[in-house]
Design an enzyme around this catalytic site. Structure first.
Site, mmCIF file in Angstrom:
data_model
loop_
_atom_site.group_PDB
_atom_site.id
_atom_site.type_symbol
_atom_site.label_atom_id
_atom_site.label_comp_id
_atom_site.label_asym_id
_atom_site.label_seq_id
_atom_site.Cartn_x
_atom_site.Cartn_y
_atom_site.Cartn_z
ATOM 1 N N ARG A 94 16.467 9.578 -4.287
ATOM 2 C CA ARG A 94 16.045 9.265 -2.910
ATOM 3 C C ARG A 94 17.161 9.583 -1.921
ATOM 4 O O ARG A 94 16.917 10.144 -0.851
ATOM 5 C CB ARG A 94 15.663 7.777 -2.803
ATOM 6 C CG ARG A 94 15.458 7.312 -1.364
ATOM 7 C CD ARG A 94 14.967 5.889 -1.303
ATOM 8 N NE ARG A 94 14.850 5.401 0.065
ATOM 9 C CZ ARG A 94 14.318 4.225 0.395
ATOM 10 N NH1 ARG A 94 13.864 3.430 -0.549
ATOM 11 N NH2 ARG A 94 14.236 3.832 1.655
ATOM 12 N N ASN A 148 5.208 6.387 -3.781
ATOM 13 C CA ASN A 148 5.349 7.237 -2.595
ATOM 14 C C ASN A 148 5.642 8.684 -2.950
ATOM 15 O O ASN A 148 6.201 8.944 -4.009
ATOM 16 C CB ASN A 148 6.486 6.695 -1.729
ATOM 17 C CG ASN A 148 5.977 5.711 -0.695
ATOM 18 O OD1 ASN A 148 4.864 5.849 -0.224
ATOM 19 N ND2 ASN A 148 6.803 4.727 -0.357
ATOM 20 N N TYR A 250 6.221 5.469 11.234
ATOM 21 C CA TYR A 250 6.640 6.776 10.704
ATOM 22 C C TYR A 250 6.386 7.908 11.697
ATOM 23 O O TYR A 250 6.966 8.988 11.571
ATOM 24 C CB TYR A 250 5.941 7.068 9.377
ATOM 25 C CG TYR A 250 6.515 6.257 8.228
ATOM 26 C CD1 TYR A 250 7.481 6.797 7.392
ATOM 27 C CD2 TYR A 250 6.133 4.942 8.004
ATOM 28 C CE1 TYR A 250 8.028 6.055 6.359
ATOM 29 C CE2 TYR A 250 6.673 4.189 6.981
ATOM 30 C CZ TYR A 250 7.625 4.750 6.154
ATOM 31 O OH TYR A 250 8.178 4.015 5.133
HETATM 32 C C1 G6P Z 1 7.389 0.779 4.165
HETATM 33 C C2 G6P Z 1 6.437 1.765 3.583
HETATM 34 C C3 G6P Z 1 6.548 1.865 2.094
HETATM 35 C C4 G6P Z 1 7.975 2.107 1.708
HETATM 36 C C5 G6P Z 1 8.873 1.057 2.283
HETATM 37 C C6 G6P Z 1 10.311 1.451 2.069
HETATM 38 O O1 G6P Z 1 6.945 -0.484 3.970
HETATM 39 O O2 G6P Z 1 5.107 1.493 3.929
HETATM 40 O O3 G6P Z 1 5.761 2.942 1.668
HETATM 41 O O4 G6P Z 1 8.094 2.104 0.306
HETATM 42 O O5 G6P Z 1 8.689 0.919 3.662
HETATM 43 O O6 G6P Z 1 11.090 0.328 2.010
HETATM 44 P P1 G6P Z 1 12.613 0.406 1.542
HETATM 45 O O7 G6P Z 1 13.063 -0.999 1.541
HETATM 46 O O8 G6P Z 1 12.598 1.037 0.166
HETATM 47 O O9 G6P Z 1 13.296 1.289 2.526
#
Ligand code: G6P
Length: 436
Positions: A94, A148, A250
């Site tokens: 990631r 995702n 987003y």
């Molecule tokens: C949001 C999105 C999810 C994503 C998450 C990331 O809630 O809808 O799809 O996985 O953010 O969260 P993070 O804590 O991994 O940055």
């Protein structure tokens, strides 16, 4: 409803798993789960999360049998529902997805743009292998995909497997809760007219007990925007008023592209680096034999309420509730302007056989072109991921509205493929000999 269900969680070593376990314990009256199988390839995390899950079940006096396994087939066999929440390549991959595009002046993000594309390429082969196991070992199971980029992975699963797949995200439930809180009502009384794709969606209407409350909801968002600075996930009031709809966070990557690239570039670390630290803290807590519940630190992750969404979806299917949930499912003509076989994120009717999208109004022109462009990218990305087709991969990059030129598309694609080659058997078959 059947007497006691088996639910398997692929990626059961995820730090989000305690949320799910909590959700299943709280819903036992409506959803009699007999067995939960947590499957993960990371034995350390499986042991930690499995231990906590066991303590939570015991503390909640839940008569649920827990199966921990690193064998995917064993987990899936006999399941009524399979939940997929995997991260191929882990947090390290990631972080590369977040950093590499920035070198080309392009947004680096885990689901949006070329970062999300790279994640999809790594994930699709594994998602299709999971689907293959379901076809063999639990052919009537419904696959709930959280993995995702959720919309794109769901699209690939629909195009390249026969499994009944529903893509789920926490943004719809998050928006319902935010609006309900502002109005001081229960979230289940609110219905949102939600349109678009996963992580590319807008709210364009709302009702409370069936009565139109859109002017009040929209006004509330504009007021909140006036109070908060327009950065991060929030939008400026004039953007909202110009658009006439409420975009999901987003969409900042599109509407405020340059500012977002700058913001991410100058941040001391990426979100993945931040999450890695949060996860280390979580794993230390989860290990504590005196911990019997989900710790508050988990709320620092973006996926808040995701288990609420999953558990209420599974409950609605298992009880043939005919409720409406906002999900990623096959368009089948419900949303005009997109292919029937495209996966869209819209309000969908839930019943014992899964989800069917409700027919919704066509998209207005201010969003239609962007949705069509991103969907075209997703279609090409699904093909590239499933078939290891380099030409489709290049075309996907070219079709993506956040990729500025052919040269960037070509160079960035080469860099991403090379960086992730350990997870891309479809592009580098020589590196990944098939087991004989
Ligand atoms: C949001 C999105 C999810 C994503 C998450 C990331 O809630 O809808 O799809 O996985 O953010 O969260 P993070 O804590 O991994 O940055």
């Amino acid at each position: 409803m059947s007497e006691g269900l088996k639910i398997s969680v692929i990626g059961g070593g995820s730090s989000y798993t305690p949320e799910l376990i909590e959700g299943f314990i709280e819903s036992l009256a409506e959803l009699p789960v007999k067995r939960i199988a947590l499957m993960d390839i990371d034995s350390r995390r499986l042991e930690i999360l499995g231990g906590l899950a066991r303590r939570m079940l015991r503390a909640g006096q839940a008569p649920i049998d827990l199966q921990l396994t690193s064998n995917r087939g064993e987990a899936i066999e006999g399941s009524a529902f399979v939940i997929s929440q995997i991260r191929v390549g882990g947090m390290a991959a990631r972080i590369l997805d977040e950093k590499i595009p920035l070198q080309y002046g392009v947004i680096g993000q885990e689901t949006t743009g070329p970062g999300g594309f790279a994640k999809a390429l790594r994930t699709i082969p594994v998602a299709l292998a999971i689907a293959g196991d379901i076809e063999r070992l639990a052919p009537r199971a419904i696959l709930i995909n959280f993995t995702n980029p959720a919309g794109l992975i769901t699209e690939a699963l629909h195009r390249y497997s026969a499994v009944n797949t529903i893509g789920l995200c926490n943004l719809p439930i998050g928006a319902e809760m935010r609006i309900a809180r502002r109005l001081g009502v229960d979230r289940r009384r609110i219905a949102l007219d939600w349109v678009g794709l996963n992580h590319l969606n807008w709210i364009r209407g709302a009702t409370l007990d069936g009565k139109d409350i859109w002017p009040q909801v929209f006004e509330g968002e504009v007021e909140a925007a006036c109070q908060a600075p327009a950065d991060g996930w929030s939008f400026s009031a004039d953007l909202l008023e110009g658009l006439g709809m409420i975009p999901c966070g987003y969409l900042n990557y599109y509407y405020n592209r340059d500012a977002m690239v700058q913001k991410i570039k100058t941040a001391p670390r990426t979100r993945g680096e931040e999450v890695r630290e949060i996860e280390e803290g979580l794993m230390n807590m989860y290990r504590d034999p005196n911990l019997h519940q989900k710790p508050a630190l988990l709320e620092k992750r973006g996926g808040a309420y995701y288990s609420k969404a999953a558990v209420s979806l599974i409950t609605a299917i298992a009880n043939d509730k005919k409720e409406v949930h906002i999900l990623n499912t096959l368009n089948e003509g419900a949303l005009p302007g997109l292919d029937r076989r495209a996966v869209v994120e819209v309000p969908s009717q839930i019943g014992s056989r899964g989800a069917r999208p409700r027919v919704v109004d066509p998209m207005p022109p201010q969003i239609r072109g962007l949705v069509q462009a991103v969907k075209a990218y997703e279609e090409l990305a699904a093909k590239a991921g499933a078939e290891g087709d380099r030409r489709a991969a290049l075309q996907a990059m070219l079709a993506h509205p956040l990729v500025p030129s052919f040269q960037v598309a070509k160079d960035l694609l080469a860099a991403l493929l090379e960086a992730h080659r350990a997870y891309l058997p479809q592009f580098f078959p020589g590196d990944h000999p098939k087991p004989s």
